[in-house]
Design a protein around this motif. Structure first.
Motif, PDB file in Angstrom:
ATOM      1  N   PHE A   1       0.625  -1.038   0.098  1.00 36.18           N
ATOM      2  CA  PHE A   1      -0.129  -0.274  -0.007  1.00 36.18           C
ATOM      3  C   PHE A   1       1.124   1.244   0.327  1.00 36.18           C
ATOM      4  O   PHE A   1       1.396   1.366   0.495  1.00 36.18           O
ATOM      5  N   HIS A   2       1.038   2.354  -0.893  1.00 40.17           N
ATOM      6  CA  HIS A   2       2.108   3.321  -1.141  1.00 40.17           C
ATOM      7  C   HIS A   2       0.795   4.840  -1.032  1.00 40.17           C
ATOM      8  O   HIS A   2      -0.463   4.535  -2.267  1.00 40.17           O
ATOM      9  N   THR A   3       0.675   5.824   0.128  1.00 44.47           N
ATOM     10  CA  THR A   3       0.105   6.953  -0.743  1.00 44.47           C
ATOM     11  C   THR A   3       1.008   7.462  -1.583  1.00 44.47           C
ATOM     12  O   THR A   3       1.552   7.846  -2.058  1.00 44.47           O
ATOM     13  N   PHE A   4       0.038   8.090  -2.277  1.00 44.23           N
ATOM     14  CA  PHE A   4       0.599   9.243  -3.448  1.00 44.23           C
ATOM     15  C   PHE A   4      -0.605   9.882  -3.547  1.00 44.23           C
ATOM     16  O   PHE A   4      -1.456  10.225  -3.637  1.00 44.23           O
ATOM     17  N   GLY A   5       0.117  11.176  -3.397  1.00 43.65           N
ATOM     18  CA  GLY A   5      -0.121  12.216  -2.913  1.00 43.65           C
ATOM     19  C   GLY A   5      -1.749  12.166  -2.180  1.00 43.65           C
ATOM     20  O   GLY A   5      -1.540  11.716  -1.128  1.00 43.65           O
ATOM     21  N   GLY A   6      -2.882  13.015  -2.456  1.00 45.61           N
ATOM     22  CA  GLY A   6      -3.948  12.856  -1.672  1.00 45.61           C
ATOM     23  C   GLY A   6      -4.831  11.386  -1.910  1.00 45.61           C
ATOM     24  O   GLY A   6      -5.542  11.014  -1.428  1.00 45.61           O
ATOM     25  N   GLY A   7      -4.808  10.428  -2.231  1.00 44.16           N
ATOM     26  CA  GLY A   7      -4.756   8.790  -2.759  1.00 44.16           C
ATOM     27  C   GLY A   7      -3.902   7.901  -2.808  1.00 44.16           C
ATOM     28  O   GLY A   7      -2.810   8.396  -1.267  1.00 44.16           O
ATOM     29  N   ALA A   8      -3.911   7.520  -3.428  1.00 37.49           N
ATOM     30  CA  ALA A   8      -3.241   5.795  -2.779  1.00 37.49           C
ATOM     31  C   ALA A   8      -3.055   4.666  -4.286  1.00 37.49           C
ATOM     32  O   ALA A   8      -3.672   4.588  -5.122  1.00 37.49           O
ATOM     33  N   CYS A   9      -2.212   3.625  -3.972  1.00 32.46           N
ATOM     34  CA  CYS A   9      -1.241   2.764  -5.019  1.00 32.46           C
ATOM     35  C   CYS A   9      -1.795   1.605  -4.375  1.00 32.46           C
ATOM     36  O   CYS A   9      -0.555   1.308  -3.413  1.00 32.46           O
ATOM     37  N   VAL A  10      -2.438   0.724  -4.145  1.00 37.12           N
ATOM     38  CA  VAL A  10      -2.385  -1.165  -3.687  1.00 37.12           C
ATOM     39  C   VAL A  10      -2.115  -1.835  -5.129  1.00 37.12           C
ATOM     40  O   VAL A  10      -2.095  -1.475  -6.442  1.00 37.12           O
ATOM     41  N   TYR A  11      -0.404  -2.534  -4.572  1.00 33.53           N
ATOM     42  CA  TYR A  11       0.011  -3.325  -5.825  1.00 33.53           C
ATOM     43  C   TYR A  11       0.180  -4.961  -4.725  1.00 33.53           C
ATOM     44  O   TYR A  11       0.441  -5.064  -4.284  1.00 33.53           O
ATOM     45  N   LEU A  12      -0.756  -5.449  -6.148  1.00 33.74           N
ATOM     46  CA  LEU A  12      -0.084  -7.236  -6.097  1.00 33.74           C
ATOM     47  C   LEU A  12       0.079  -7.746  -6.947  1.00 33.74           C
ATOM     48  O   LEU A  12      -0.385  -7.734  -7.865  1.00 33.74           O
ATOM     49  N   GLY A  13       1.306  -8.304  -5.877  1.00 35.88           N
ATOM     50  CA  GLY A  13       2.137  -8.926  -7.284  1.00 35.88           C
ATOM     51  C   GLY A  13       2.606 -10.269  -7.836  1.00 35.88           C
ATOM     52  O   GLY A  13       3.112 -11.292  -7.802  1.00 35.88           O
ATOM     53  N   CYS A  14       1.222 -10.481  -7.831  1.00 32.31           N
ATOM     54  CA  CYS A  14       0.820 -11.908  -8.207  1.00 32.31           C
ATOM     55  C   CYS A  14      -0.423 -11.880  -9.061  1.00 32.31           C
ATOM     56  O   CYS A  14      -1.879 -11.558  -8.367  1.00 32.31           O
ATOM     57  N   ARG A  15      -0.817 -13.816  -9.453  1.00 35.93           N
ATOM     58  CA  ARG A  15      -1.686 -14.213  -9.457  1.00 35.93           C
ATOM     59  C   ARG A  15      -2.985 -15.195  -8.063  1.00 35.93           C
ATOM     60  O   ARG A  15      -2.508 -16.089  -7.732  1.00 35.93           O
ATOM     61  N   LEU A  16      -4.300 -14.193  -8.780  1.00 33.04           N
ATOM     62  CA  LEU A  16      -4.642 -15.207  -7.217  1.00 33.04           C
ATOM     63  C   LEU A  16      -6.272 -15.532  -7.540  1.00 33.04           C
ATOM     64  O   LEU A  16      -6.205 -14.965  -8.795  1.00 33.04           O
ATOM     65  N   ASN A  17      -7.343 -16.471  -6.998  1.00 31.11           N
ATOM     66  CA  ASN A  17      -8.198 -16.335  -7.242  1.00 31.11           C
ATOM     67  C   ASN A  17      -9.583 -15.746  -7.497  1.00 31.11           C
ATOM     68  O   ASN A  17      -8.804 -14.588  -6.423  1.00 31.11           O
ATOM     69  N   HIS A  18     -10.233 -15.167  -7.608  1.00 32.47           N
ATOM     70  CA  HIS A  18     -11.442 -14.573  -6.508  1.00 32.47           C
ATOM     71  C   HIS A  18     -11.626 -14.097  -6.019  1.00 32.47           C
ATOM     72  O   HIS A  18     -11.891 -13.665  -4.565  1.00 32.47           O
ATOM     73  N   GLU A  19     -11.506 -15.020  -4.620  1.00 32.51           N
ATOM     74  CA  GLU A  19     -12.703 -15.279  -3.286  1.00 32.51           C
ATOM     75  C   GLU A  19     -10.653 -15.034  -2.866  1.00 32.51           C
ATOM     76  O   GLU A  19     -11.005 -14.064  -1.937  1.00 32.51           O
TER      77      GLU A  19
END
Length: 703
Positions: free
Chosen positions: A595-613
């Motif tokens: 989780f990266h706070t960026f300006g007034g918002g943020a960015c979540v990075y998901l570094g792998c493939r997961l199923n939808h659950e």
């Protein structure tokens, strides 16, 4: 120097087919009609049963070239005149095709040079359909003559309300490797890049000595003894889509010159598969209204895949009404196993497309064929005839659509969500390359995984083409957007700075628009926004003994197919989950979700493939932090879709609420407003609660 891709062309003004004189505007209902397959005594029976079912719109002449021009310059419109008159005088409007989807056999025999050539140099002969190539000047000449003949003959016909260009362009002739195609590809490259040096740069042509010194040295990617150049393959896919579009536009222009007052469309084939061979978002501006063909995916994802596709079509239409040109009442004929639909799907599936912005529901086809390759493809009127469950379902649907028309659904549009899931067709093409870390990346798109995960959290997101209008949303998902221009990355950064929330997945921002890697570590163009640095990928599989096929995350999720080796994170980045893996693979403790706070918002990075659950499990605790927590209170068992209208004379906004059961068991949900219709569902006495059976749907209205 980064290549700057051309902008999308301006959109034609939206035009919708007009109702027949004396008829009120209504939701269109009907399908492909092929009267030439049947003797004339069947036609009157067809009209009777269409009226019984509530049919008010049919597509004609899609595959009629051999009937309309049985010999060169010998024309027969009498049969088509007769059936159009029968239909129109009974209140059934006609969407008239250009009849060019499959040329008559005599044309292919006289001019075999119109036939496509496959990558091995083999001619694709007549015997199926779409046996023509978009780059053939001879075929274009004959096809445009057909268009002009039809336009001249029917320009003043009051029962023809729209023009249907071709049919499913590229379904069987998308890639052509003929000399005509090679010549046009060379011209396309010159138009796109300007200089031969720019082509060499874009394609990395110094690798394997593929440098060329003139445009006439450029070849279409015919059969080779190894791996194709990825840059050339990507451009060939772009070229193939554009070549078909230019042919389609030529048909449109030929008809429009003679008959300018009726709208044009062609049927796209947007589905939940990993992208489409044709770049439909680039095609949509050339249509007066968008149409789509969609056939269900059997199994537990049936409804989710259908709504994902319909949502994406609405995004391509930029929220203007669109037409479901084809779907099926039950089984199709082209899968290895052609499963029938469950009872209730005929009504539910149609209402789902309607909920996501369609203003017309059509099928392939009206009457099930007695012979030919599609004789086992279901239809509105099946082999069993009028006394059949399928036809009773069709009649039920016709009544439902009439009720919704009278209630004012036509004046509404799909309500915008707070969350947008981006879709990029060109990235899906690039991820089909044979030389990526794993071929698993080409399977079902990550966009669909996130769409399902959000549904699991009670959130109906908008699926929007990457070039569409998404910057007004609260949160944007960037799923496997592998090709990333600096312009797009800067737009995402600006979105976050203004307070927007961005979720970025592995294999996003890796290469520019020519498939040249952004250097300095992945995710390349999105390094600044994500605040992570990836040195290499970690493909997962079990095809060799001792290789890991999954990685467990510290939060309990399980990665499959692919993971990033994140080697560093920027200051201020929170690591939300890491991998728990054997030490010998070097992945234990490596960041998996950040989780990266960026300006007034943020960015979540998901570094792998997961199923939808598992994606839903990761997002659930994050949503309050991302500012969309209110949606979590909705039930994941029930899909809730809203169409909203403009303020009426009383100043009240009308809303149509669609509730669909996403499960295979009975569920209950609160009911808003006044119930209008229910299929496999019941409403309690005080209209405060609804019980939805499997495949159930309820529609209510708030005024």
């Amino acid at each position: 120097m980064e290549f700057i891709a051309p902008e999308l062309k301006p959109r034609r003004p939206f035009r919708w087919p007009a109702a027949l004189s004396g008829s009120k505007p209504a939701i269109f209902f009907g399908g492909d009609y092929n009267p030439e397959q049947w003797p004339r005594e069947v036609w009157d029976e067809d009209i009777r049963l269409m009226k019984k079912a509530g049919v008010n719109f049919v597509s004609l002449a899609i595959f009629s070239w051999a009937r309309l021009e049985p010999q060169e310059d010998v024309w027969d419109f009498a049969w088509l005149d007769e059936i159009i008159t029968k239909l129109g005088s009974n209140g059934i409007a006609v969407d008239l095709a250009s009849a060019t989807a499959s040329p008559a056999i005599w044309l292919a025999q006289k001019h075999p040079e119109i036939l496509p050539v496959d990558e091995d140099g083999r001619t694709v002969w007549p015997g199926a359909r779409q046996h023509w190539r978009a780059t053939s000047p001879i075929y274009r000449e004959y096809a445009l003559k057909m268009c002009r003949k039809l336009a001249e003959h029917y320009k003043d016909n009051p029962y023809v309300v729209a023009w249907h260009l071709g049919n499913e362009y590229g379904c069987h002739n998308l890639y052509d490797y003929s000399d005509d195609a090679n010549k046009e590809f060379q011209a396309w490259c010159k138009e796109r890049y300007g200089t031969i040096e720019a082509v060499n740069e874009a394609w990395g042509a110094d690798f394997w000595s593929q440098r060329v010194t003139s445009f006439d040295q450029i070849l279409v990617p015919r059969h080779v003894n190894g791996f194709q150049n990825p840059g050339r393959m990507l451009d060939f896919r772009r070229f193939s889509s554009e070549a078909l579009l230019r042919f389609c536009e030529a048909e449109r222009d030929a008809i429009e010159e003679i008959c300018p007052d009726k709208p044009f469309t062609t049927n796209f084939m947007v589905s939940g598969a990993a992208g489409q061979g044709v770049d439909y978002d680039a095609w949509a501006p050339s249509m007066d209204f968008v149409s789509n063909d969609h056939y269900f995916t059997p199994g537990e994802a049936h409804l989710d895949e259908l709504t994902y596709s319909a949502d994406l079509v609405d995004g391509m239409a930029r929220r203007s009404p669109w037409l479901l040109m084809e779907h099926s009442t039950s089984a199709v004929n082209w899968r290895n196993i052609n499963y029938r639909v469950k009872p209730g799907n005929t009504v539910r599936d149609s209402l789902a497309h309607l909920a996501f912005g369609a203003n017309g529901i059509l099928y392939f086809q009206w009457r099930q064929s007695q012979a030919g390759a599609e004789k086992f493809h279901s239809a509105m009127l099946p082999h069993a005839g009028e006394n059949s469950q399928i036809f009773r379902n069709v009649c039920e649907l016709g009544e439902d659509l009439r009720s919704l028309s009278e209630a004012g659904l036509l004046d509404t549009r799909l309500k915008r969500s707070d969350v947008a899931v981006l879709f990029d067709n060109e990235s899906s093409w690039a991820l089909q390359c044979d030389t990526l870390p794993t071929k698993k990346l080409a399977e079902f798109p990550e966009a669909f995984t996130f769409y399902r995960a959000l549904l699991d959290l009670g959130i109906t997101s908008d699926v929007i083409p990457v070039n569409g209008d998404w910057d007004g949303h609260r949160m944007v998902v960037v799923p496997n957007i592998y090709l990333m221009s600096s312009k797009l990355s800067q737009k995402l950064e600006a979105f976050a700075r203004k307070g927007g929330m961005v979720i970025v997945t592995y294999m996003s921002g890796i290469a520019d628009q020519t498939d040249r890697i952004w250097l300095g570590g992945y995710p390349g163009a999105l390094r600044k926004l994500t605040g992570v640095r990836v040195e290499e990928g970690f493909p997962l599989g079990s095809d060799f003994a001792g290789t890991p096929d999954k990685l467990t995350l510290s939060n309990g999720a399980v990665a499959h197919d692919y993971a990033d080796v994140v080697t560093s994170v920027d200051e201020g980045v929170d690591v939300l989950a890491t991998y728990e893996a054997p030490a010998d693979w070097g992945m234990n403790g490596v960041p998996a979700v950040t989780f990266h706070t960026f300006g007034g918002g943020a960015c979540v990075y998901l570094g792998c493939r997961l199923n939808h659950e598992d994606v839903a499990g990761i997002l659930r605790p994050l949503l309050p932090r991302l500012g969309v927590e209110s949606a979590v209170e909705s039930s994941s068992d029930v899909l809730r879709v809203v169409r909203v209208g403009e303020d009426g004379e009383d100043g009240v906004t009308r809303q149509f609420i669609f509730l669909f059961n996403r499960t295979d068991h009975e569920v209950q949900a609160p009911l808003e407003g006044t119930p209008l219709l229910a299929s496999l569902a019941s409403v309690d006495e005080d209209s405060s609660q609804v019980t939805l059976s499997s495949q159930g749907v309820v529609v209510s209205v708030i005024e």
